[in-house]
Design a protein around this motif. Structure first.
Motif, PDB file in Angstrom:
ATOM      1  N   LEU A  15      13.751   2.542 -59.866  1.00 51.28           N
ATOM      2  CA  LEU A  15      13.027   3.322 -58.872  1.00 51.28           C
ATOM      3  C   LEU A  15      11.652   3.740 -59.394  1.00 51.28           C
ATOM      4  O   LEU A  15      10.661   3.717 -58.648  1.00 51.28           O
ATOM      5  N   ALA A  16      11.582   4.120 -60.661  1.00 52.29           N
ATOM      6  CA  ALA A  16      10.297   4.524 -61.258  1.00 52.29           C
ATOM      7  C   ALA A  16       9.281   3.394 -61.166  1.00 52.29           C
ATOM      8  O   ALA A  16       8.105   3.616 -60.838  1.00 52.29           O
ATOM      9  N   ASP A  17       9.716   2.169 -61.422  1.00 54.98           N
ATOM     10  CA  ASP A  17       8.804   1.024 -61.321  1.00 54.98           C
ATOM     11  C   ASP A  17       8.348   0.814 -59.883  1.00 54.98           C
ATOM     12  O   ASP A  17       7.186   0.455 -59.632  1.00 54.98           O
ATOM     13  N   ASP A  90      14.702   0.235 -53.348  1.00 56.80           N
ATOM     14  CA  ASP A  90      14.267   0.938 -54.564  1.00 56.80           C
ATOM     15  C   ASP A  90      14.020   0.000 -55.738  1.00 56.80           C
ATOM     16  O   ASP A  90      13.776   0.451 -56.863  1.00 56.80           O
ATOM     17  N   ASP A  91      14.071  -1.330 -55.481  1.00 55.80           N
ATOM     18  CA  ASP A  91      13.890  -2.294 -56.573  1.00 55.80           C
ATOM     19  C   ASP A  91      12.831  -3.337 -56.217  1.00 55.80           C
ATOM     20  O   ASP A  91      13.041  -4.534 -56.398  1.00 55.80           O
ATOM     21  N   VAL A  92      11.701  -2.859 -55.699  1.00 55.43           N
ATOM     22  CA  VAL A  92      10.656  -3.785 -55.245  1.00 55.43           C
ATOM     23  C   VAL A  92       9.313  -3.467 -55.908  1.00 55.43           C
ATOM     24  O   VAL A  92       9.102  -2.375 -56.438  1.00 55.43           O
ATOM     25  N   TYR A  93       8.427  -4.459 -55.833  1.00 62.78           N
ATOM     26  CA  TYR A  93       7.014  -4.268 -56.152  1.00 62.78           C
ATOM     27  C   TYR A  93       6.231  -4.489 -54.860  1.00 62.78           C
ATOM     28  O   TYR A  93       6.509  -5.416 -54.114  1.00 62.78           O
ATOM     29  N   PHE A  94       5.251  -3.629 -54.618  1.00 63.15           N
ATOM     30  CA  PHE A  94       4.408  -3.747 -53.430  1.00 63.15           C
ATOM     31  C   PHE A  94       3.203  -4.635 -53.717  1.00 63.15           C
ATOM     32  O   PHE A  94       2.615  -4.555 -54.793  1.00 63.15           O
ATOM     33  N   SER A  95       2.819  -5.449 -52.746  1.00 64.15           N
ATOM     34  CA  SER A  95       1.518  -6.101 -52.844  1.00 64.15           C
ATOM     35  C   SER A  95       0.458  -5.024 -52.593  1.00 64.15           C
ATOM     36  O   SER A  95       0.703  -4.057 -51.859  1.00 64.15           O
ATOM     37  N   PRO A  96      -0.722  -5.132 -53.193  1.00 60.60           N
ATOM     38  CA  PRO A  96      -1.728  -4.055 -53.088  1.00 60.60           C
ATOM     39  C   PRO A  96      -2.107  -3.691 -51.657  1.00 60.60           C
ATOM     40  O   PRO A  96      -2.424  -2.532 -51.377  1.00 60.60           O
ATOM     41  N   ASN A  97      -2.088  -4.649 -50.742  1.00 62.76           N
ATOM     42  CA  ASN A  97      -2.523  -4.387 -49.366  1.00 62.76           C
ATOM     43  C   ASN A  97      -1.356  -4.143 -48.410  1.00 62.76           C
ATOM     44  O   ASN A  97      -1.531  -4.178 -47.199  1.00 62.76           O
ATOM     45  N   TRP A  98      -0.162  -3.878 -48.941  1.00 60.32           N
ATOM     46  CA  TRP A  98       1.028  -3.730 -48.091  1.00 60.32           C
ATOM     47  C   TRP A  98       0.831  -2.632 -47.034  1.00 60.32           C
ATOM     48  O   TRP A  98       1.092  -2.834 -45.850  1.00 60.32           O
ATOM     49  N   LEU A  99       0.352  -1.469 -47.449  1.00 58.76           N
ATOM     50  CA  LEU A  99       0.220  -0.344 -46.519  1.00 58.76           C
ATOM     51  C   LEU A  99      -0.873  -0.596 -45.478  1.00 58.76           C
ATOM     52  O   LEU A  99      -0.709  -0.263 -44.300  1.00 58.76           O
ATOM     53  N   THR A 100      -1.964  -1.211 -45.891  1.00 63.56           N
ATOM     54  CA  THR A 100      -3.044  -1.498 -44.933  1.00 63.56           C
ATOM     55  C   THR A 100      -2.591  -2.545 -43.910  1.00 63.56           C
ATOM     56  O   THR A 100      -2.956  -2.467 -42.733  1.00 63.56           O
TER      57      THR A 100
END
Length: 313
Positions: A15-17, A90-100
């Motif tokens: 989760l921290a990651d 809780d075990d994912v990495y986001f792409s930098p533009n995911w929220l946009t």
């Protein structure tokens, strides 16, 4: 406001990651909050989340005492303040533009729900035996590279999906009879929700640029884990058919018979029944794709003959 709900159970380090990855997203000018829903974790999840709250006030912590992913997600919905409610694992990495990309998709007022692309990231490398048709059990959406409207039964996966709040006011929350409980692999809560969304005539968009990378530890990248996952998929289908869709015992028996015949026929083809020892080894050496069908069928049978509601035990 966009509310991002992350449900978690005993995976504080992972989760921290995930939270670190989110903090690296492009967020400037986007009103948002992150709600971590702790579903009775026994590790140091609360302390880990508090460290991130101290760094970023947009992060919040909730606790849900009713065990089960659907209960945790429903708690997130009730406590979220955003008009858009997104869910990630809780075990994912986001792409930098995911929220946009999320914000841009909901710029279309006709879009009620959306899903992004989810890509499995095998921490020990993708196993050579893993074929493309098995990847969906690891969260791979396989929905293509073009933006589109999804037509049920195609729908977003739970590790990367978002909804307008009004969707839940229209069709209701996640069904707690479905969804993971502790360490079991019960599923189909998303399929059932999107079935209701489909019946309500709401539009579901797919944005391939809203990318999530799903971390797959080496203990899950095994044929044994895949077979267990398909066994639970069979149980999940039985729960959905009987309780959720209200199919009669006769309908379920008919479906079960069809599944048994279609599973049995290719398995028995070419087996040397006149040589028992040889036939045993031929059956034992059947390809994983065929074993998957049998484990799925075993799960469906188990759920039908032991009683649908026994899943809670």
């Amino acid at each position: 406001m966009i509310s991002i709900v992350i449900c978690t159970y005993n995976r504080a380090e992972i989760l921290a990651d995930t939270l670190k990855s989110f903090l690296a997203c492009e967020r400037a000018g986007i009103d948002h909050e992150v709600l971590v829903v702790d579903n009775n974790s026994q590790d140091n999840t609360r302390e880990v989340v508090q460290q991130f709250i101290d760094r970023d006030p947009t992060i919040g912590y909730l606790q849900e005492s009713m065990q089960g992913l659907s209960h945790a997600r429903n708690r997130g919905i009730r406590c979220a303040t955003g008009k858009i409610i997104a869910f990630v694992d809780d075990d994912v990495y986001f792409s930098p533009n995911w929220l946009t990309e999320l914000e841009e998709t909901f710029g279309d007022p006709e879009v009620a729900c959306m899903g992004g692309k989810s890509i499995p990231l095998f921490e020990d490398g993708k196993p050579p035996w893993l074929t493309e048709d098995i990847l969906p059990v690891y969260g791979s959406t396989r929905s293509g590279e073009a933006s589109k409207l999804m037509q049920y039964p195609e729908h977003p996966f739970g590790l990367n999906m978002a909804f307008r709040r009004e969707v839940f006011e229209t069709v209701g929350l996640f069904n707690p009879k479905l969804g993971r409980i502790g360490k079991n692999l019960l599923s189909n809560e998303e399929s059932e929700l999107f079935w209701r969304i489909h019946r309500a005539g709401l539009k579901v968009a797919y944005n391939p640029n809203a990318i999530i990378y799903h971390r797959i530890p080496k203990e899950r990248a095994t044929p044994e884990w895949v077979l267990r996952r398909y066994y639970w998929q069979g149980r999940s289908e039985a729960v959905m058919d009987r309780i959720v869709l209200g199919q009669s015992r006769l309908q379920i028996l008919s479906k079960l018979t069809d599944k048994f015949v279609t599973t049995l026929r290719p398995t028995l083809k070419g087996v040397s029944w006149t040589h028992p020892k040889r036939s045993y080894w031929q059956l034992a050496a059947m390809p994983l794709s065929r074993k998957i069908s049998w484990y799925y069928l075993a799960g469906y049978l188990q759920q039908v003959f032991t009683g649908i509601l026994s899943i809670r035990n």
